[in-house]
Design an enzyme around this catalytic site. Structure first.
Site, PDB file in Angstrom:
ATOM      1  N   SER A 270       0.854  -1.195   0.000  1.00 37.98           N
ATOM      2  CA  SER A 270       0.000   0.000   0.000  1.00 37.98           C
ATOM      3  C   SER A 270       0.884   1.236   0.000  1.00 37.98           C
ATOM      4  O   SER A 270       2.019   1.198   0.488  1.00 37.98           O
ATOM      5  CB  SER A 270      -0.872   0.027   1.250  1.00 37.98           C
ATOM      6  N   ASP A 271       0.367   2.341  -0.555  1.00 38.98           N
ATOM      7  CA  ASP A 271       1.046   3.591  -0.258  1.00 38.98           C
ATOM      8  C   ASP A 271       0.814   3.861   1.226  1.00 38.98           C
ATOM      9  O   ASP A 271      -0.094   3.306   1.848  1.00 38.98           O
ATOM     10  CB  ASP A 271       0.535   4.739  -1.141  1.00 38.98           C
ATOM     11  N   TRP A 272       1.659   4.723   1.783  1.00 47.20           N
ATOM     12  CA  TRP A 272       1.651   4.919   3.227  1.00 47.20           C
ATOM     13  C   TRP A 272       0.349   5.607   3.679  1.00 47.20           C
ATOM     14  O   TRP A 272       0.131   6.785   3.441  1.00 47.20           O
ATOM     15  CB  TRP A 272       2.894   5.709   3.633  1.00 47.20           C
ATOM     16  N   GLY A 274      -2.628   4.378   2.666  1.00 49.35           N
ATOM     17  CA  GLY A 274      -3.575   4.269   1.554  1.00 49.35           C
ATOM     18  C   GLY A 274      -4.648   3.205   1.746  1.00 49.35           C
ATOM     19  O   GLY A 274      -5.457   2.983   0.854  1.00 49.35           O
TER      20      GLY A 274
END
Ligand code: BGC
Length: 744
Positions: A270-272, A274
């Site tokens: 995941s993006d941080w 997200g």
């Protein structure tokens, strides 16, 4: 701190009452998952069979800001991530974004990815990947959070500098060598941000509406190339939504396309911050959750890791029978593969940090990426041996650009500013260098605890600064203005988009005043984005120098003084006005809850060409200190069978007096098409270095794939039979040769 636990035997498993029947453990003292003579899949299956439910869930989420747990009991190591994509981020505190204050984590900053893309040279991309991969490895990082390949849709996107431009073919060709070379170090490339993350405004919740053709023809190809050709071991889901679902748990993008169609066997990270929902994360393709409880920039809640969507809430679902073990095992396999390929890979090299080779690579890539946009009357290169005094003006000549801009911010061992590089080279030839500030932009210089240490305070008024620069310009043999954007908020920076297309800090006025004071003016733009140039008629020379990393100043001096002959080409269009850009003309930007990409696949030059809107500088444009001719186009046949290919050859000659390199660009146009297509699209390019008078033949292979469009009625690529035109030239608006053939 990485912990390598020893190998625990069945004895220990029994003692602690855990069942671990692991396949392959019989007879041999070495459990199968540690036996490197076995296949990766055998090892993964063996490790998986030994893990408890808790252990499985524990590898699916972060344990700190940038690390996830391994399986300590089995000696399976932790996984450590780092930004990316231009250098290795300084060590941060366990739970915080602030740097940890280590003294051994200063890195080499490589040029921004826009600069890399502007080299149009896959060999530079390989050198970049090798070098940054070695730095990541030396710092004991397993996953490099990059490269970024989101398409340049509008010049206002604050993160364009981290990406590879507006064209899917160029970005695809450039991303593959980067990924492959990074991974040779036993470090995973995590290609980001998948997908449609083309703005920072409301990046956490904006829903992108885009048609299927644009999605497949424009926004996905670079990711596909990174995965299928580059063999990327990790992909990062983006913050935004698509089809109403966040991209970190987006069924269509992750399950159907990435893991389905493209057969991606790595891990989706995941993006941080997200991730927003446990069930969606479980069911829709996410494997590894990072950064939850933050918006990616502010401090997180301490020790929140057990509460991550893929932590306790997932365990609860599993225990209640609400989530199935097959899906869990698929995620765990992917994370294990990632760990085995990186952290647990005992055959990987050791890497290196700040080696002279890395600095040389940074300088070479920067020099090759700089784009000479305009050069009337041979203004550049300057000959320092024929000048007594060179005036350098502008804040960007002295400001360190490696600090700031968001997650790509770095702490460098060394950064040569433009003024330092220019001064050293000029003085070595006996030319004095005078500096004037000209304007004040943003004198601050810190990001998450990394400070440049530069004192850029200034007490003079804006009028005084211009007057002082003009007075100095009148006394100088030539003037080099170094301005552009910077890494501050609302410039080239993560988290927010630019507010205007023009140069900030009233730089236009400074340039106009300098042009009036001294006709030998070269404007250098340090930026990751296109900018308006109302003064272009008055500036005889303009050079796009990008954010070019640790060796910015030396690389700039190489080009300004002619040691390096510029060969960079624009990876995106510079429109005259913002309204000339498709997203602003007919699309939406930044939208509201939803942003509609109404321009469809007419992004960048595709839009300018179909609407006949002349750009300020076209995609693929870039001058040299020498000249080239492109001639004698020949096709291997004038008809092509639908399962065959065709070869296009042209001769390229250096017709000037200096050695140099030309990027020969091949575009394809579909003359008889049932659906609307761009007038032409890039399908081949090659950078050719030539001595004066030298000629070389360049050959391009045209396959049906290069002729295809995405048929949204059948969800498949299709090349329509009929007439096609091949355009070969030195820029999208500088076509020198055409040829025709018929696809049968
Ligand atoms: C950015 C990513 C980055 C991550 C970790 C996020 O805010 O969007 O590109 O890799 O933070 O720093």
């Amino acid at each position: 701190m990485r912990t390598f636990f020893g190998i625990f035997s069945g004895w220990l498993c029994l003692t602690v009452g855990i069942s671990c029947s692991g396949a392959g453990s019989s007879g041999s003292s070495l459990p199968a998952y540690r036996d490197e003579s076995r296949s990766l899949e055998e090892r993964v299956e063996d490790a998986l069979s030994r893990m408890t439910l808790d252990e499985k869930v524990a590898v699916l989420h972060a344990q700190s800001k940038f690390s996830s747990a391994g399986v300590p009991r089995l000696g399976i190591p932790e996984l450590w991530c780092t930004d990316g994509p231009h250098g290795i981020r300084p060590e941060v505190l366990w739970d915080e974004w602030d740097q940890a204050g280590w003294t051994n984590d200063s890195c080499t900053a490589f040029p921004a990815l826009t600069c890399l893309a502007a080299t149009w040279n896959p060999a530079m991309s390989a050198l970049y990947g090798k070098s940054i991969g070695e730095e990541a490895r030396y710092r004991e990082k397993d996953v490099l959070l990059g490269p970024g390949v989101n398409i340049y849709r509008t010049p206002l996107n604050g993160r364009n500098f981290e990406y590879m431009g507006e064209d899917p073919y160029l970005a695809s060709r450039m991303v593959v060598p980067y990924v492959r070379e990074v991974q040779k170090n036993g470090v995973a490339a995590c290609v980001k941000h998948f997908a449609l993350n083309n703005q920072e405004t409301r990046r956490n919740d904006v829903n992108v509406e885009v048609d299927d053709r644009a999605l497949h023809e424009i926004y996905l190809p670079a990711f596909e190339a990174a995965v299928r050709e580059g063999g990327a071991w990790a992909v990062m889901g983006s913050y935004n939504k698509y089809k109403g679902q966040h991209c970190c748990h987006n069924r269509y993008l992750l399950n159907d396309i990435l893991k389905g169609e493209w057969a991606f066997d790595g891990a989706v990270i995941s993006d941080w911050g997200g991730v927003h929902d446990t069930r969606q994360a479980v069911e829709n393709g996410l494997d590894l959750e990072f950064g939850t409880w933050t918006d990616g920039l502010r401090a997180g809640t301490r020790n929140a890791y057990d509460n991550y969507y893929l932590a306790q809430p997932y365990l609860d679902l599993l225990r209640e029978g609400e989530a199935d073990v097959q899906t869990l095992d698929d995620k765990v396999r992917r994370v294990l593969r990632l760990i085995f390929r990186t952290a647990m890979n005992t055959r990987k090299p050791f890497g290196s940090l700040n080696s002279p080779e890395h600095l040389a690579a940074a300088r070479q890539i920067a020099g090759e990426g700089m784009v000479l946009l305009k050069n009337d009357g041979g203004t550049l290169p300057f000959d320092p041996s024929a000048m007594k005094r060179l005036l350098v003006v502008g804040e960007n000549a002295v400001k360190m650009m490696t600090v700031g801009g968001g997650s790509s911010s770095l702490k460098v061992r060394h950064e040569c500013t433009p003024l330092e590089g220019i001064r050293a080279a000029a003085e070595a030839s006996g030319c004095g260098v005078v500096y004037e500030r000209g304007y004040v932009g943003d004198p601050s210089g810190s990001y998450n605890g990394v400070t440049t240490g530069q004192d850029l305070s200034e007490s003079r008024s804006a009028e005084r600064l211009i007057a002082d620069a003009v007075a100095a310009a009148k006394e100088a043999d030539a003037v080099l203005f170094v301005g552009g954007l910077n890494k501050s908020d609302f410039q080239d920076c993560e988290g927010a988009d630019r507010k205007e297309y023009g140069l900030p800090y009233a730089q236009d006025r400074v340039i106009e005043a300098l042009a009036a004071a001294n006709p030998r003016l070269a404007v250098v733009l340090v930026s990751g984005n296109a900018v308006a140039m109302p003064w272009l008629d008055r500036a005889p020379a303009v050079l796009e120098a990008w954010f070019s990393g640790s060796e910015a100043g030396n690389a700039l001096a190489d080009v300004v003084f002619g040691k390096v002959n510029p060969s960079g080409k624009l990876p995106f269009t510079f429109p005259v006005r913002l309204e000339d850009n498709a997203a602003h003309a007919v699309g939406e930007f930044p939208g509201g809850d939803t942003v509609r990409y109404r321009e469809g696949l007419f992004v960048g030059y595709r839009w300018h060409e179909i609407r006949e809107i002349a750009p300020l500088f076209a995609f693929g444009h870039g001058l040299s200190y020498t000249t080239f001719s492109i001639s004698n186009l020949r096709l291997s046949a004038d008809r092509m069978a639908s399962d065959a290919s065709l070869t296009v050859r042209v001769d390229v000659t250096n017709t000037g007096e200096r050695a140099g390199a030309e990027v020969v660009q091949l575009y394809v146009g579909d003359d008889e098409s049932f659906v609307q297509r761009p007038l032409k699209e890039l399908k081949g390019f090659e950078k050719v270095s030539l001595q004066p008078g030298e000629t070389r033949t360049v050959a391009f292979e045209i396959t049906p794939a290069a002729l295809s469009y995405y048929d949204d009625t059948k969800s498949a690529w299709r090349a329509e039979p009929g007439a096609f035109t091949i355009h070969v030239g030195a820029a999208s608006d500088d076509i020198r040769q055409t040829g025709h053939f018929v696809l049968e």
